[in-house]
Design an enzyme around this catalytic site. Structure first.
Site, PDB file in Angstrom:
ATOM      1  N   GLY A   1       2.026  -5.583   5.699  1.00 26.80           N
ATOM      2  CA  GLY A   1       2.612  -5.272   7.019  1.00 26.80           C
ATOM      3  C   GLY A   1       3.519  -4.156   6.914  1.00 26.80           C
TER       4      GLY A   1
ATOM      5  N   LEU B   1       1.322   1.033   5.444  1.00 30.11           N
ATOM      6  CA  LEU B   1       0.806   1.995   4.467  1.00 30.11           C
ATOM      7  C   LEU B   1      -0.435   1.656   3.701  1.00 30.11           C
ATOM      8  CD1 LEU B   1       4.132   2.834   2.779  1.00 30.11           C
ATOM      9  CD2 LEU B   1       3.001   4.018   4.822  1.00 30.11           C
TER      10      LEU B   1
ATOM     11  N   GLU C   1     -12.508  -8.384   2.077  1.00 24.30           N
ATOM     12  CA  GLU C   1     -11.537  -8.628   3.076  1.00 24.30           C
ATOM     13  C   GLU C   1     -12.119  -9.123   4.385  1.00 24.30           C
ATOM     14  OE1 GLU C   1      -8.066  -5.801   3.455  1.00 24.30           O
ATOM     15  OE2 GLU C   1      -9.046  -4.581   1.976  1.00 24.30           O
TER      16      GLU C   1
ATOM     17  N   ASP D   1      -8.616   2.127   5.158  1.00 25.91           N
ATOM     18  CA  ASP D   1      -7.512   1.819   4.040  1.00 25.91           C
ATOM     19  C   ASP D   1      -8.479   1.920   2.684  1.00 25.91           C
ATOM     20  OD1 ASP D   1      -5.931   1.602   5.882  1.00 25.91           O
ATOM     21  OD2 ASP D   1      -5.367  -0.323   5.819  1.00 25.91           O
TER      22      ASP D   1
ATOM     23  N   SER E   1      -2.271  -3.971   1.667  1.00 27.21           N
ATOM     24  CA  SER E   1      -3.009  -4.981   1.499  1.00 27.21           C
ATOM     25  C   SER E   1      -4.426  -4.583   0.790  1.00 27.21           C
ATOM     26  CB  SER E   1      -3.367  -5.998   2.537  1.00 27.21           C
ATOM     27  OG  SER E   1      -1.910  -6.422   2.828  1.00 27.21           O
TER      28      SER E   1
END
Length: 339
Positions: free
Chosen positions: A108, A111, A146, A158, A114
């Site tokens: 959260g 950046l 994910e 990400d 996760s």
């Protein structure tokens, strides 16, 4: 033998949201981001017995399983369990092992922390099992775990940022991803580092919730959402050009426009507190800035006029906002052995 795997966290400058399905399949997405010297680190130790141990340093949590036991998803370290379940099934892992995870930023934060953990765990297994996987394959595996194994809503940037590292302009066309590293002059990188202020504004965001709303708006053909995402893509392209041509003030102004566009993606991206902080920074001399991530909280960054860095920093601190020292890094996923 002890294996360590480390990946950097990232700042997302522009185009975030266009890497999320179904937009990237229908219209193609682009993202401009860069990695910083904040990391997700995983340590993997093979064990002689038939057990799996998972420990999170940040959450002060530890789990233990039999090596042939399916790791049920119950809200406790599910991201790690997802990688373990996937790797054991895909590569018939029958040995016991211990995983220890540490992250320099919490989930959260905005950046990409996760996904960075997911990439780092995949990287540890890649090293241990001697798997011939490219950064593309590592990133795509982490994405599949994910989004499909765990059903977490989100985009693709990400995983690729963590696997590759550096300043990247990433293109998403359907299921095909192309990472274009930007070879910026050292002068540009150093000045950008000086003028870009990273700040923790508090709280955290539920990226899955925000992105679920965005996905619903995209799928239903919400005109404002689609126009805002189209504009975000255009701005990411312009940001790349500004950095490559050393036009840093233009880059700062594009960040401001990108933030205004991002706020129109869907509800929940900004809050009255975030808006007040942003206006305070602009009044002190920021050309632009934005939330780094889906929105709602976590980290923001602000781009200063040449002589306004310290005035902006003081204005933010007066608002109770914590500024964070950082540097850019070119190193992506890296693993090594400790004997």
């Amino acid at each position: 033998m002890l294996i360590r795997s480390r990946v950097p966290l990232r700042i997302s400058f522009g185009g975030g949201g266009t890497d999320v399905s179904p937009y990237c399949e229908r219209r193609g997405g682009v993202v401009m981001n860069a990695t910083i010297d904040r990391y997700a680190t995983v340590s993997l130790s093979p064990l002689v017995d038939k057990t799996i141990e998972i420990e999170s340093i940040d959450y002060d949590a530890a789990l233990k399983y039999d090596v042939d036991q399916f790791l049920a998803y119950d809200g406790h370290l599910d991201l790690i369990k997802g990688v373990v379940n996937f790797m054991r099934k895909a590569y018939n892992v029958s040995h016991g092992f211990r995983l220890r995870i540490h992250n320099d930023a919490p989930p959260g934060s905005g950046l990409g922390s996760s996904s960075a953990v997911c990439v780092a765990v995949v990287g540890a297994f890649r090293h241990w099992l001697n798997l011939p996987m490219t950064p593309y394959e590592v990133a795509e595996m982490a994405y599949q775990i994910e989004r499909h194994e765990l059903g977490i809503k989100g985009g693709r940037q990400d995983q690729y940022a963590a696997a590759f590292g550096g300043f990247n302009f990433i293109e998403f066309n359907g299921t095909k991803t192309i990472v274009n590293p930007l070879r910026l002059r050292n002068d540009v990188v150093c000045e950008l580092n000086h003028r870009l202020i990273l700040a923790y504004v508090g709280g955290s965001h539920d990226s899955s919730k925000i992105l679920s709303s965005q996905i619903k708006d995209m799928a239903s053909g919400n005109e404002e959402t689609l126009k805002s995402l189209d504009r975000a893509k255009e701005l990411a392209i312009a940001m790349k050009a500004a950095l490559l041509t050393d036009n840093l003030d233009d880059f700062g102004l594009l960040l401001d426009e990108a933030w205004e566009s991002k706020k129109r993606f869907t509800a929940g991206i900004t809050t009255p507190k975030i808006d007040a902080i942003y206006e305070k920074a602009k009044s002190a001399g920021a050309l632009g800035g934005k939330v780094s991530g889906a929105g709602g909280g976590g980290f923001m960054f602000f781009f200063a006029k040449p002589d306004k860095r310290y005035a902006i920093t003081k204005a933010l601190q007066d608002e109770g906002v914590q500024t964070v020292n950082y540097s850019f890094t070119d190193m992506g996923l890296y693993s090594w052995e400790v004997r």
